[in-house]
Write a protein that holds these residues in place. Structure first.
Motif, mmCIF file in Angstrom:
data_model
loop_
_atom_site.group_PDB
_atom_site.id
_atom_site.type_symbol
_atom_site.label_atom_id
_atom_site.label_comp_id
_atom_site.label_asym_id
_atom_site.label_seq_id
_atom_site.Cartn_x
_atom_site.Cartn_y
_atom_site.Cartn_z
ATOM 1 N N PHE A 52 0.968 -1.262 -0.112
ATOM 2 C CA PHE A 52 0.045 0.149 -0.056
ATOM 3 C C PHE A 52 0.922 1.158 -0.148
ATOM 4 O O PHE A 52 2.045 1.284 0.072
ATOM 5 C CB PHE A 52 -1.155 -0.081 1.309
ATOM 6 N N LYS A 93 -3.565 -0.288 -4.859
ATOM 7 C CA LYS A 93 -4.896 0.072 -4.829
ATOM 8 C C LYS A 93 -5.427 0.283 -3.172
ATOM 9 O O LYS A 93 -6.489 0.282 -3.011
ATOM 10 C CB LYS A 93 -5.843 -1.463 -5.435
ATOM 11 N N GLN A 94 -4.272 0.567 -2.576
ATOM 12 C CA GLN A 94 -4.693 0.767 -0.849
ATOM 13 C C GLN A 94 -3.764 2.205 -0.700
ATOM 14 O O GLN A 94 -2.811 2.076 -0.894
ATOM 15 C CB GLN A 94 -4.461 -0.463 -0.158
ATOM 16 N N LEU A 148 -0.424 6.738 -5.756
ATOM 17 C CA LEU A 148 -1.237 5.539 -6.431
ATOM 18 C C LEU A 148 -1.089 5.411 -7.690
ATOM 19 O O LEU A 148 -0.667 4.002 -8.206
ATOM 20 C CB LEU A 148 -2.673 5.681 -6.127
ATOM 21 N N ALA A 190 -9.613 2.668 -5.694
ATOM 22 C CA ALA A 190 -8.546 2.313 -4.497
ATOM 23 C C ALA A 190 -9.497 2.495 -3.206
ATOM 24 O O ALA A 190 -10.618 2.637 -3.162
ATOM 25 C CB ALA A 190 -7.354 2.864 -4.388
ATOM 26 N N VAL A 245 -9.753 8.432 -3.742
ATOM 27 C CA VAL A 245 -9.255 6.892 -3.957
ATOM 28 C C VAL A 245 -10.604 6.264 -4.735
ATOM 29 O O VAL A 245 -10.425 5.340 -5.483
ATOM 30 C CB VAL A 245 -9.185 6.339 -2.602
ATOM 31 N N GLN A 291 -9.874 6.354 -8.315
ATOM 32 C CA GLN A 291 -8.582 5.566 -8.548
ATOM 33 C C GLN A 291 -9.074 4.096 -8.495
ATOM 34 O O GLN A 291 -8.187 3.290 -8.594
ATOM 35 C CB GLN A 291 -7.461 6.011 -7.852
#
Length: 341
Positions: free
Chosen positions: A130, A265-266, A259, A292, A287, A290
């Motif tokens: 992450f 994706k975190q 990211l 995420a 997020v 994205q």
């Protein structure tokens, strides 16, 4: 393994007990905020003296809360840095003395690794890898995290950290210390569209940040209204809202780049500023675009605390790491020097 964690890096004395099978058993904290507020910031000598006064009683308190005897503690984890050298020495010396007396191993924990892993204490923790946004005290960093100890710095503040900028903006407005919570509360009543504050370094590539220009812009805006005796409560609130919006926008833009750069994706956010509700809201919106997910610790684990130190130490102790009898205290300690598990 049952681990006693000790945190004394700055102005909060934190003690906790973490069990690798049962989770967090007890956690307590004494904050020195009221003592330092009258000086407008942390006074290192006073911080060290207060840690000496509070630490042993807090250790007794968590042992009682966790219904744990001395014989059940299997290791000690303590913050060794970065932080104020005097404050660090109090925790490190106490932890080392206890470990020697109780005949258990001890491990020196990196303060920022503690923050980075704090979201792991939640019921829905992130998994590796992450991106981590660390916004704690004098630190604002974006870190690529592949595993515990496998960290790559993606970007950082080149001058004032976000938390320091909040403190200084609050002082400009005549508000109390610490500035982050006070600015955030005042901003709730403000019109964030009345003023347009700059978003530093977002017009250039990379993930480094700078908040000194924003600080100067804030000072000039405040002085403009002071010069005409028109800095009323609403104007203060509007300036606070515009300042907060500029900081969170900047952080969100840089997190988005991180990211995209890593393809992770975190995103986790940790440290005192991660408790800011507007920052959480802005990052949650980002997020989603994205595809995420966003993770953060509960409010009490965003600021300095013993739970994050006990947890971080436990992970390394279980992996077989520990330190010798040296009392380790490092006011400066790059995360790149940490060993991977």
């Amino acid at each position: 393994m049952r681990v006693l964690g000790i945190e004394t890096s700055c102005d909060e004395t934190g003690v906790a007990i973490y069990d690798t099978e049962q989770g967090l058993l007890a956690d307590t904290l004494y904050s020195q905020v009221e003592m330092h507020a009258q000086y407008g910031g942390v006074v290192p000598e006073l911080a060290s003296r207060d840690h000496i006064k509070r630490l042993i009683p807090l250790i007794r308190q968590v042992l009682e809360q966790a219904d744990t005897s001395v014989e059940q503690i299997e290791a000690i984890a303590y913050t060794a840095g970065p932080g104020l050298i005097g404050a660090l020495m109090v925790g490190a010396a106490t932890a080392r003395a206890i470990a020697l007396t109780w005949d258990v191993p001890a491990i020196a924990v990196h303060h920022m690794e503690g923050h980075l892993l704090a979201p792991m204490l939640e019921s829905n923790p992130p998994s590796f890898p992450f991106v981590a946004l660390l916004v704690s005290g004098g630190h604002t960093q974006l870190v690529e995290v592949k595993a515990i100890g496998e960290y790559q710095l993606l970007g950082e503040s080149l001058d004032d950290a976000a938390g320091e900028a909040f403190d200084k903006a609050a002082k400009m407005l005549g508000l109390d210390y610490p500035g982050g919570p006070v600015i955030a509360k005042l901003a709730e009543r403000g019109d964030k569209t009345r003023f347009r504050f700059p978003r530093p370094m977002v017009d250039r590539p990379g993930m480094d940040m700078s908040f000194s220009g924003l600080k100067t812009f804030t000072l000039n805006t405040v002085n403009k209204f002071k010069s005409t005796d028109s800095l009323d409560v609403q104007t203060q609130a509007d300036i606070a809202a515009a300042f907060e919006e500029a900081v969170v926008d900047t952080l969100a833009i840089k997190c988005k780049r991180a990211l995209q750069h890593t393809q992770f994706k975190q995103l986790i956010i940790a440290g005192g500023v991660s408790a800011n509700s507007r920052l959480r809201e802005k990052l949650q919106q980002m997020v989603v675009t994205q595809k995420a997910s966003l993770f953060y610790a509960r409010a009490e684990f965003c600021t300095d605390n013993g739970a994050m130190i006990a947890f971080a130490g436990a992970q390394r102790l279980v992996a077989g790491q520990s330190n010798d009898l040296t009392i380790m205290a490092r006011p400066r300690w790059p995360m790149s020097e940490l060993e991977p598990l």
